[in-house]
Enzyme design. Structure first.
Site, PDB file in Angstrom:
ATOM      1  N   GLU A 146     -24.215   4.869  -5.369  1.00  0.00           N
ATOM      2  CA  GLU A 146     -23.144   4.922  -6.378  1.00  0.00           C
ATOM      3  C   GLU A 146     -23.751   4.794  -7.771  1.00  0.00           C
ATOM      4  OE1 GLU A 146     -20.521   3.683  -9.355  1.00  0.00           O
ATOM      5  OE2 GLU A 146     -21.923   2.237  -8.537  1.00  0.00           O
ATOM      6  N   SER A 161     -17.991  11.568   4.948  1.00  0.00           N
ATOM      7  CA  SER A 161     -16.621  11.894   5.364  1.00  0.00           C
ATOM      8  C   SER A 161     -16.024  12.989   4.491  1.00  0.00           C
ATOM      9  CB  SER A 161     -15.746  10.640   5.299  1.00  0.00           C
ATOM     10  OG  SER A 161     -15.720  10.135   3.988  1.00  0.00           O
ATOM     11  N   TYR A 163      -9.656  -2.520  -2.381  1.00  0.00           N
ATOM     12  CA  TYR A 163      -9.352  -2.323  -3.807  1.00  0.00           C
ATOM     13  C   TYR A 163      -8.035  -1.564  -3.897  1.00  0.00           C
ATOM     14  CZ  TYR A 163     -11.013   2.475  -3.130  1.00  0.00           C
ATOM     15  OH  TYR A 163     -11.175   3.755  -2.665  1.00  0.00           O
ATOM     16  N   HIS A 215     -13.559   8.025  -6.326  1.00  0.00           N
ATOM     17  CA  HIS A 215     -12.420   7.110  -6.215  1.00  0.00           C
ATOM     18  C   HIS A 215     -11.305   7.474  -7.193  1.00  0.00           C
ATOM     19  CE1 HIS A 215     -15.632   4.923  -4.199  1.00  0.00           C
ATOM     20  NE2 HIS A 215     -14.672   4.397  -3.475  1.00  0.00           N
ATOM     21  N   LYS A 262       0.839  -1.209   0.000  1.00  0.00           N
ATOM     22  CA  LYS A 262       0.000   0.000   0.000  1.00  0.00           C
ATOM     23  C   LYS A 262       0.871   1.256   0.000  1.00  0.00           C
ATOM     24  CE  LYS A 262      -2.835   2.741   3.152  1.00  0.00           C
ATOM     25  NZ  LYS A 262      -4.009   3.081   2.333  1.00  0.00           N
ATOM     26  N   ASP A 309     -38.189  -1.506  -0.331  1.00  0.00           N
ATOM     27  CA  ASP A 309     -38.777  -2.084   0.884  1.00  0.00           C
ATOM     28  C   ASP A 309     -38.044  -1.642   2.158  1.00  0.00           C
ATOM     29  OD1 ASP A 309     -40.858  -3.678   1.882  1.00  0.00           O
ATOM     30  OD2 ASP A 309     -39.496  -5.367   2.192  1.00  0.00           O
ATOM     31  N   CYS A 342     -19.717   8.801  -3.116  1.00  0.00           N
ATOM     32  CA  CYS A 342     -19.292   8.152  -1.879  1.00  0.00           C
ATOM     33  C   CYS A 342     -18.645   9.196  -0.969  1.00  0.00           C
ATOM     34  CB  CYS A 342     -18.278   7.065  -2.233  1.00  0.00           C
ATOM     35  SG  CYS A 342     -18.634   5.496  -1.412  1.00  0.00           S
ATOM     36  N   HIS A 353     -27.182   5.110   2.432  1.00  0.00           N
ATOM     37  CA  HIS A 353     -26.242   5.217   1.316  1.00  0.00           C
ATOM     38  C   HIS A 353     -25.742   3.822   0.943  1.00  0.00           C
ATOM     39  CE1 HIS A 353     -23.016   6.387  -1.281  1.00  0.00           C
ATOM     40  NE2 HIS A 353     -22.148   5.721  -0.543  1.00  0.00           N
TER      41      HIS A 353
END
Length: 811
Positions: free
Chosen positions: A717, A485, A564, A747, A64, A708, A779, A693
């Protein structure tokens, strides 16, 4: 002339273990043949262990940080490749040291294994201006993340996991070519380190079934019609792997667990028949995972001629056990996935060994290979790094590194080399978990059991509630909001870390967070956003933040799992009954509301998402745990309402991803998942507006369940999936609640123009009434930088105002 030979039996199991016997004999004697065969077979049996795949990020998320440094221009491609090579080498060595015989290669990825396959097949969409040749980082990461001029490819959930893959965009004009030699390079890399591996490829049928028709291609286009175009590329790869010395090859065909029609099954059968001659001389494993293989599919799969072994998930595919026991092809290998690749609980070794012995009775002991249920990509990396975890709970767990050891321990036990001490310590941990008082809370069990008599609907219908809410909130047409956020700066993360480590006082912490909230509120007011959020500066993660304040949860320090690209999540562990000791968000939400006259959303994570994004206890049905969480969130919703919060968002980002893969199981899941959501807000007044969301999923097949849920407003999204969501409304589904399909993709670092966003809103207005449409990003903005967020939100508000003006003048 006869030759004398020595065989050392040092490695044989049982009473001969550790004893070296030397026998001299003639090569032509029958004894030589017998011993050679016995020796080979025994060695194989002693080592019949396999791992489907392994996490790539590294035990401390090394990949990462290397990726993000490279993307930020702070390090070179060579430096990134060095980090990657070190990780691969350490993973292979770890498996070799643990005794795994079939070690996978090519399960490493810089972003995603499906994107790797797209690169391998040269299926690059034209917008990335690739001109042939070996695909490098530029094109690869542009497909994954977009770049300044073109958007990224769509990302969606990988089956029912929280991993996301990059969706291939295909059509009749795609020219496939062998454009990434990664699979062969990694095989050779392992070989140079002295390790024989099994190269893993996403199988041709699953690759096509996981793709979508590219923009401009008819939606009805048959993706499987491309099978004849991709098989030649697979043949090239197979030939190159064979030339490099590979003896096994693994094709992952997880789509075989889905409900496939006869046309798709025929395509599968034809594809492997076509590959058969290329695969001769290789041992071929076809690996399936995540669910049962349907009976008809099983029959077709196991009758394939050129295949040596079949891999099945026997954790989530218990019905497959019955199929194997009824019929399994003679002489083939069964790769038995008995170690759970998707959870963190220690394996019940005694129970697994019984299953394996049963299977050995059916298929032959020397034909059973002990394996994981799926790739270990979906679990945390190494329990050794958890120094702060409660010791009792720790004894109940196994992460990827420990699961590798479990696989080998089971393989050894099956070949009569059982490690009694290891098995008895495992049995003790299993017993401690069953009897531990911290697992059960009778009051919670009773409250959850009492839910079963009601459907927990709000008393008034959604249209009447929206009228009552509008009178109170007085919002403009096309109201703007964000998902929750705001960017989390390094400073903010540092402050949270220091507070957790008790390096700063609570007063200093509250002061810092209050300042941050104030800045976020001011920014939104300057941008003229209608319904505000506090930006969540106090939160590390939308699930962990709540789990830390609920009983029945445990947390790790390094239990990261890839979601991801470079994004990792650290799922909490639900080990016991769940309850809420005290209010969790009221303090911060009330503080934020006091800073503005505009409505401030209370922000909560819904019960289904908390469940689906946690490692969940496996000693009771998932729905029972979900109902317990729903009751805890219900208490929080009612406390927020009492504190004067009039808009409350209960995120169910992960509702769709928990949907079982087989249609026959889906209704039951949707009933309890939707019911759990309704439980959380069934007690609020009509004037309190409940938002939810959802992100990154194909919702069209569950739209009726979404209706429902009976939320007042849903934000969803939409932008990255080519407005696929909107097609459901074009097809006549009537949606009466408020809805905010995302107008831009958060993203990607790209900043969309006002015109682009206005164009998106216009597409929405073609199928949705303007009085129910909301304008918002896809998002949360946590992973973006303020330099991206400010202009993007400014353009979003400008687009909403532009459309309001146009709508007003049209009237």
């Amino acid at each position: 002339m006869s030759h004398c030979h020595n065989i050392s039996l040092k490695q044989l199991p049982g009473s001969l273990s550790g004893v070296s016997i030397s026998i001299s004999f003639s090569k032509t004697s029958p004894l030589f043949s017998f011993l050679r065969c016995s020796f080979r077979r025994t060695r194989f049996r002693a080592m019949a262990s396999h791992v489907v795949g392994y996490p790539r990020m590294g035990p401390k998320r090394e990949l990462k940080f290397a990726l993000e440094s490279f993307w930020d221009g702070k390090s070179s491609a060579d430096e990134l490749q060095n980090v990657a090579a070190d990780l691969r080498a350490s993973i292979w060595k770890q498996m070799a040291d643990a005794g795994i015989k079939f070690i996978p290669s090519n399960t490493f990825s810089y972003y995603d294994q499906v994107l790797d396959t797209t690169a391998m097949l040269g299926a690059v969409p034209p917008r990335y201006s690739w001109n042939g040749g070996e695909i490098g980082f530029d094109v690869y990461f542009s497909m994954a993340r977009g770049n300044a001029s073109v958007p990224a490819m769509e990302m969606t959930k990988w089956f029912d996991t929280n991993y996301h893959y990059i969706v291939p965009e295909l059509g009749p004009d795609v020219n496939f070519s062998y454009a990434s030699h990664k699979a062969v390079q990694e095989y050779k890399e392992a070989k140079a380190l002295g390790m024989e591996t099994v190269p893993v490829l996403v199988g041709p049928v699953s690759y096509l079934l996981l793709s979508k028709p590219a923009k401009g291609v008819e939606k009805s286009f048959s993706l499987l019609s491309l099978i004849d175009k991709i098989i030649p590329v697979y043949k090239e790869i197979v030939a190159e792997l064979k030339a490099a010395g590979a003896t096994w090859i693994q094709f992952d065909e997880p789509t075989l667990v889905l409900d496939l029609d006869s046309h798709k099954l025929q395509a599968f059968s034809d594809a492997y028949s076509e590959l058969e001659s290329s695969l001769s001389g290789l041992n071929v494993l076809i690996e399936t995972y995540f669910a049962d293989v349907p009976a008809e599919t099983y029959k077709i799969l196991t009758s394939l001629k050129g295949v040596t072994g079949f891999g099945f998930d026997l954790i989530r595919g218990t019905k497959t056990l019955d199929l194997i026991k009824t019929e399994f092809p003679l002489g083939k290998y069964l790769f038995a996935g008995v170690v759970d690749g998707r959870n963190i609980w220690a394996n019940d070794l005694a129970s697994s060994l019984t299953t394996l012995q049963d299977l050995a009775g059916t298929v032959g002991k020397d034909k059973v290979v002990v394996s994981t249920s799926c790739s270990l990509l979906h679990t945390a990396v190494d329990l050794e790094n958890e120094t702060k975890l409660d010791q009792e709970i720790k004894s109940w767990l196994a992460f990827a590194a420990q699961k590798v050891v479990e696989v080998n321990a089971l393989a050894k036990a099956l070949s009569m080399q059982k490690d009694e001490a290891y098995f008895s310590s495992n049995a003790a941990a299993q017993a401690s978990r069953k009897s531990s008082p911290r697992v059960t809370n009778e009051a919670v069990q009773k409250a959850a059991a009492a839910l079963k008599g009601s459907d927990h609907r709000r008393a008034t219908n959604v249209s009447a509630r929206l009228d009552a809410q509008q009178k109170k909130l007085n919002l403009p047409n096309l109201p703007t909001t964000t998902i929750g956020s705001f960017p989390q700066t390094m400073d903010l993360r540092r402050v949270r870390r220091e507070f957790k480590a008790k390096k700063i006082s609570e007063d200093d912490y509250v002061k810092t967070i209050k300042e941050e909230i104030n800045n976020v509120v001011k920014l939104q007011e300057e941008l003229d956003i209608d319904v505000l959020v506090h930006g969540e500066p106090e939160r590390n993660d939308m699930v962990e933040y709540f789990g830390e304040q609920l009983s029945g949860f445990a947390f790790t320090v390094n239990g990261w799992v890839q979601s991801y690209g470079s994004r990792c999540v650290k799922p909490p562990i639900i080990y016991g009954d769940v309850s809420r000791p005290k209010a969790m968000t009221v303090f911060w939400s009330s503080m934020a509301q006091s800073m503005t006259k505009r409505p401030m959303k209370g922000m909560l994570t819904g019960p289904v998402t908390i469940l689906n994004w946690s490692f969940v206890r496996n000693d009771q049905p998932r729905f029972e745990t979900c109902y317990q969480i729903a009751l805890a969130i219900k208490d929080e919703v009612e406390d927020l309402e009492k504190a004067g919060i009039t808009v409350i968002q209960i995120d169910e980002a992960a509702l769709r991803e928990g949907l079982p893969l087989r249609k026959s199981d889906q209704d039951f899941y949707l009933k309890w998942a939707v019911h759990s959501f309704r439980i959380t807000n069934c007690g609020v007044q009509d004037t309190t507006q409940i938002h939810t969301h959802m992100c990154y999923s194909n919702f069209n097949d569950i739209i009726h369940s979404i209706i429902d849920m009976d939320a007042d407003v849903i934000t969803i999204e939409n932008s990255r999936s080519d407005e696929k969501l909107l097609s459901v409304f074009r097809e006549g589904v009537k949606y009466r609640a408020g809805i905010g399909p995302g107008v831009y993709d958060i993203h990607s670092p790209r900043i969309p123009s006002t015109e682009e966003i206005a164009d998106r809103i216009n597409k929405m207005l073609a199928v949705l009434e303007s009085n129910i449409l909301w304008v918002n990003p896809d998002c949360g903005l946590k992973t973006r930088k303020y330099s991206e967020v400010k202009p993007a939100l400014s353009n979003m508000v400008a687009a909403a105002k532009l459309l309001r003006t146009q709508l007003a003048s049209a009237k």
